[in-house]
Design a protein around this motif. Structure first.
Motif, mmCIF file in Angstrom:
data_model
loop_
_atom_site.group_PDB
_atom_site.id
_atom_site.type_symbol
_atom_site.label_atom_id
_atom_site.label_comp_id
_atom_site.label_asym_id
_atom_site.label_seq_id
_atom_site.Cartn_x
_atom_site.Cartn_y
_atom_site.Cartn_z
ATOM 1 N N ARG A 259 2.061 2.900 12.669
ATOM 2 C CA ARG A 259 1.332 1.712 11.997
ATOM 3 C C ARG A 259 1.843 1.556 10.602
ATOM 4 N NH1 ARG A 259 -5.071 0.955 12.600
ATOM 5 N NH2 ARG A 259 -4.948 -0.193 14.595
ATOM 6 N N VAL A 260 1.876 2.376 9.794
ATOM 7 C CA VAL A 260 2.372 2.131 8.274
ATOM 8 C C VAL A 260 3.793 1.720 8.403
ATOM 9 C CG1 VAL A 260 2.849 3.509 6.084
ATOM 10 C CG2 VAL A 260 0.868 3.787 7.500
ATOM 11 N N SER A 261 4.744 2.359 9.315
ATOM 12 C CA SER A 261 6.301 2.275 9.030
ATOM 13 C C SER A 261 6.480 0.840 9.632
ATOM 14 C CB SER A 261 6.898 3.403 9.776
ATOM 15 O OG SER A 261 7.074 4.335 9.416
ATOM 16 N N LEU A 262 5.956 0.430 10.797
ATOM 17 C CA LEU A 262 6.080 -0.908 11.342
ATOM 18 C C LEU A 262 5.381 -1.936 10.602
ATOM 19 C CD1 LEU A 262 5.681 -0.292 15.000
ATOM 20 C CD2 LEU A 262 7.779 -0.609 14.106
ATOM 21 N N GLY A 263 4.308 -1.869 10.052
ATOM 22 C CA GLY A 263 3.722 -2.875 9.188
ATOM 23 C C GLY A 263 4.354 -3.156 7.884
ATOM 24 N N VAL A 264 4.730 -1.833 7.101
ATOM 25 C CA VAL A 264 5.601 -2.207 6.070
ATOM 26 C C VAL A 264 6.630 -3.045 6.176
ATOM 27 C CG1 VAL A 264 6.969 -1.095 4.241
ATOM 28 C CG2 VAL A 264 4.487 -0.116 4.719
ATOM 29 N N ALA A 265 7.559 -2.462 7.482
ATOM 30 C CA ALA A 265 8.807 -3.067 7.721
ATOM 31 C C ALA A 265 8.552 -4.612 8.011
ATOM 32 C CB ALA A 265 9.519 -2.454 8.868
ATOM 33 N N ASN B 106 -4.157 3.354 -7.600
ATOM 34 C CA ASN B 106 -5.320 2.847 -7.024
ATOM 35 C C ASN B 106 -4.826 1.492 -6.184
ATOM 36 O OD1 ASN B 106 -4.910 0.887 -9.211
ATOM 37 N ND2 ASN B 106 -7.233 0.978 -9.797
ATOM 38 N N PHE B 107 -3.877 1.019 -6.274
ATOM 39 C CA PHE B 107 -3.203 -0.197 -5.552
ATOM 40 C C PHE B 107 -2.742 0.310 -4.162
ATOM 41 C CE2 PHE B 107 -0.592 -3.721 -4.105
ATOM 42 C CZ PHE B 107 -1.076 -4.783 -4.743
ATOM 43 N N PRO B 108 -3.178 -0.414 -3.029
ATOM 44 C CA PRO B 108 -2.998 -0.032 -1.881
ATOM 45 C C PRO B 108 -1.389 0.155 -1.581
ATOM 46 C CG PRO B 108 -4.644 -1.823 -1.618
ATOM 47 C CD PRO B 108 -4.086 -1.511 -3.046
ATOM 48 N N ARG B 109 -1.053 1.375 -1.278
ATOM 49 C CA ARG B 109 0.409 1.874 -1.185
ATOM 50 C C ARG B 109 1.364 1.222 -0.274
ATOM 51 N NH1 ARG B 109 2.175 3.760 -6.063
ATOM 52 N NH2 ARG B 109 4.038 4.859 -5.955
ATOM 53 N N PRO B 110 0.897 1.063 0.920
ATOM 54 C CA PRO B 110 1.604 0.382 1.963
ATOM 55 C C PRO B 110 1.912 -1.239 1.698
ATOM 56 C CG PRO B 110 0.055 1.823 3.117
ATOM 57 C CD PRO B 110 -0.335 1.526 1.785
ATOM 58 N N ILE B 111 0.963 -1.825 1.089
ATOM 59 C CA ILE B 111 1.057 -3.321 0.877
ATOM 60 C C ILE B 111 2.110 -3.294 -0.536
ATOM 61 C CG2 ILE B 111 -0.083 -5.306 -0.105
ATOM 62 C CD1 ILE B 111 -2.564 -4.471 1.249
ATOM 63 N N LYS C 177 1.433 7.476 -0.110
ATOM 64 C CA LYS C 177 1.100 8.828 -0.361
ATOM 65 C C LYS C 177 0.240 9.400 0.507
ATOM 66 C CE LYS C 177 3.049 8.492 -4.860
ATOM 67 N NZ LYS C 177 3.702 9.434 -5.288
ATOM 68 N N PRO C 178 0.049 10.789 0.511
ATOM 69 C CA PRO C 178 -0.922 11.474 1.516
ATOM 70 C C PRO C 178 -2.427 11.292 0.653
ATOM 71 C CG PRO C 178 0.619 13.142 0.671
ATOM 72 C CD PRO C 178 0.915 11.660 -0.199
ATOM 73 N N PRO C 179 -3.418 11.025 1.653
ATOM 74 C CA PRO C 179 -3.229 11.403 2.877
ATOM 75 C C PRO C 179 -2.868 10.372 4.200
ATOM 76 C CG PRO C 179 -5.617 10.898 2.438
ATOM 77 C CD PRO C 179 -4.668 10.710 1.313
ATOM 78 N N THR C 180 -2.498 9.232 3.639
ATOM 79 C CA THR C 180 -2.156 8.061 4.302
ATOM 80 C C THR C 180 -0.815 8.737 5.431
ATOM 81 O OG1 THR C 180 -2.850 6.484 3.043
ATOM 82 C CG2 THR C 180 -1.210 5.755 4.725
ATOM 83 N N ALA C 181 -0.684 8.514 6.563
ATOM 84 C CA ALA C 181 0.352 9.073 7.192
ATOM 85 C C ALA C 181 1.468 8.011 7.252
ATOM 86 C CB ALA C 181 -0.350 9.252 8.900
ATOM 87 N N ALA D 152 11.766 2.324 -9.557
ATOM 88 C CA ALA D 152 11.169 1.933 -11.035
ATOM 89 C C ALA D 152 9.813 0.996 -10.721
ATOM 90 C CB ALA D 152 12.292 1.139 -11.642
ATOM 91 N N LEU D 153 9.949 0.295 -9.795
ATOM 92 C CA LEU D 153 8.634 -0.761 -9.803
ATOM 93 C C LEU D 153 7.542 0.005 -9.075
ATOM 94 C CD1 LEU D 153 10.366 -3.822 -8.339
ATOM 95 C CD2 LEU D 153 9.255 -3.671 -10.589
ATOM 96 N N LEU D 154 7.703 0.988 -8.117
ATOM 97 C CA LEU D 154 6.593 1.717 -7.648
ATOM 98 C C LEU D 154 5.932 2.771 -8.509
ATOM 99 C CD1 LEU D 154 8.272 2.103 -4.051
ATOM 100 C CD2 LEU D 154 6.115 0.855 -4.609
ATOM 101 N N ALA D 155 7.097 3.163 -9.609
ATOM 102 C CA ALA D 155 6.490 4.240 -10.516
ATOM 103 C C ALA D 155 5.640 3.611 -11.493
ATOM 104 C CB ALA D 155 7.761 4.741 -11.113
ATOM 105 N N ILE D 156 5.649 2.303 -11.756
ATOM 106 C CA ILE D 156 4.875 1.812 -12.762
ATOM 107 C C ILE D 156 3.601 1.137 -12.382
ATOM 108 C CG2 ILE D 156 6.909 1.581 -14.612
ATOM 109 C CD1 ILE D 156 6.834 -1.210 -13.707
ATOM 110 N N VAL D 157 3.400 0.977 -11.269
ATOM 111 C CA VAL D 157 2.250 0.470 -10.673
ATOM 112 C C VAL D 157 1.050 1.630 -10.253
ATOM 113 C CG1 VAL D 157 1.106 -0.738 -8.529
ATOM 114 C CG2 VAL D 157 3.436 -1.291 -9.354
ATOM 115 N N PRO D 158 -0.272 1.177 -10.793
ATOM 116 C CA PRO D 158 -1.172 2.071 -10.723
ATOM 117 C C PRO D 158 -1.488 2.488 -9.406
ATOM 118 C CG PRO D 158 -1.897 0.106 -12.021
ATOM 119 C CD PRO D 158 -0.562 -0.282 -11.271
#
Length: 346
Positions: A110-116, A171-176, A259-263, A163-169
């Motif tokens: 779900r995560v891999s296909l949804g992100v792609a 609590n933001f939904p990681r897959p999105i 990030k864990p625990p999201t698969a 760089a962009l992923l490292a500065i985002v809080p």
């Protein structure tokens, strides 16, 4: 009228609508490798959509810990053969945590296909908007948007994403977030494709006729140019999906993606890199899922490209296709034409 003109202007073009869709489907169906890949992709999508149902059928979920199923004295190695495979855990359990591996794999799909797919949608939207605006704008607009596109293309994707992923809080939904970052950093190539194709299309007669009839720029773009961009954009988008899956897996492997625990398959690989000897299935299963998914999407994307543009040779030719084309060429050459019909009769 414009549809007839575009069919006359572009060699090999077919009338849009049902006949064009039928021709596309017939060409795609003639490619066995592409049809097998389409079946694999459909199965993967079905598994991703039915992940809650499948895990409920197994009786497990992707986040529950089972410490009794791992041997703490050996560092958390799953108890039992083949990584703890049993009737309750169809593919075994995760080392150290004991989480069900089957549940994490199907939710990871779900995560891999949804992100792609989400990243591809962002790339197509930004690329088409910027490319069409650059081609239809004046010289200054074209220069500005073209330089912005060149900068995006020249950016190192992984470094900018890190760089962009490292500065985002957190609590933001990681897959999105991962989908948005990949989409915003990697739309440059499709922007160039859209600009080049728009520059070609706007010189055709039916576009000039629409302009002379008093249509505005954006109406021409929406009614006349965007349908002509569909084939190259769909072709490139189909090839971007497997690339985006690999990028998401790489970011998760580096620890800045999901990030864990999201698969996620990439996140599972990141955790499994120290278990390849004690629990090899923990590494091999997500790696195999990634390999099959990327391969199937790549073959399907190449089949879509060939079906939309039959004049272009496929990059992933198979022997059966070559033999079929050779037989058709020989049969076509053997048929008597008008020039030698009299010789055939005599």
């Amino acid at each position: 009228m414009s549809e007839a003109l575009v069919a006359a202007e572009i060699p090999g073009a077919t009338a849009p609508g049902i006949s064009g869709a039928r021709q596309f489907w017939r060409r795609l169906r003639a490619q066995r490798a592409a049809m097998v890949a389409a079946g694999v992709v459909a199965l993967l999508v079905l598994v991703a959509l039915a992940a809650p149902l499948l895990t409920a059928l197994e009786g497990q979920d992707p986040t529950t810990y089972h410490p009794s199923l791992v041997d703490s004295a050996r560092g958390g190695v799953p108890i039992g053969s083949f990584g703890g495979v049993s009737g309750d855990h169809w593919l075994g359990v995760e080392p150290q945590t004991g989480r069900d591996l089957f549940a994490r794999l199907v939710y990871g799909a779900r995560v891999s296909l949804g992100v792609a797919l989400g990243a591809t949608a962002v790339q197509v939207l930004l690329g088409v908007v910027v490319g069409v605006a650059a081609a239809l704008g004046n010289r200054w607009v074209d220069q500005l948007l073209s330089r912005v596109t060149d900068i995006i293309v020249a950016m190192p994707l992984m470094i900018m994403a890190l760089a962009l992923l490292a500065i985002v809080p957190e609590n933001f939904p990681r897959p999105i977030l991962v989908a948005l970052v990949i989409g915003f950093v990697a739309w440059g190539t499709i922007g160039k494709i859209a600009r080049a194709q728009t520059l070609t299309l706007k010189e055709l007669d039916y576009v000039a006729a629409a302009r002379l009839s008093g249509w505005g720029t954006w109406r021409i773009a929406r009614r006349e140019l965007l349908p002509g961009l569909a084939a190259p954009v769909i072709t490139y988008a189909a090839l971007m999906v497997p690339a985006n899956i690999s990028i998401e897996a790489s970011l998760s492997f580096l620890g800045v993606g999901v990030k864990p625990p999201t698969a996620s398959w990439g996140q599972m690989l990141s955790s499994a890199n120290v278990w390849y000897q004690a629990a090899p299935q923990y590494l091999l299963l997500p790696a195999a899922a990634l390999f099959v998914t990327v391969l199937a999407l790549t073959v399907l994307g190449d089949g879509v490209r060939t079906a939309l543009d039959p004049r272009a040779a496929s990059r992933l030719r198979v022997g059966t296709g070559r033999k079929r084309e050779a037989r058709s060429d020989l049969s076509g050459a053997a048929e008597p034409g008008p020039a030698n019909a009299k010789e055939a009769i005599s």
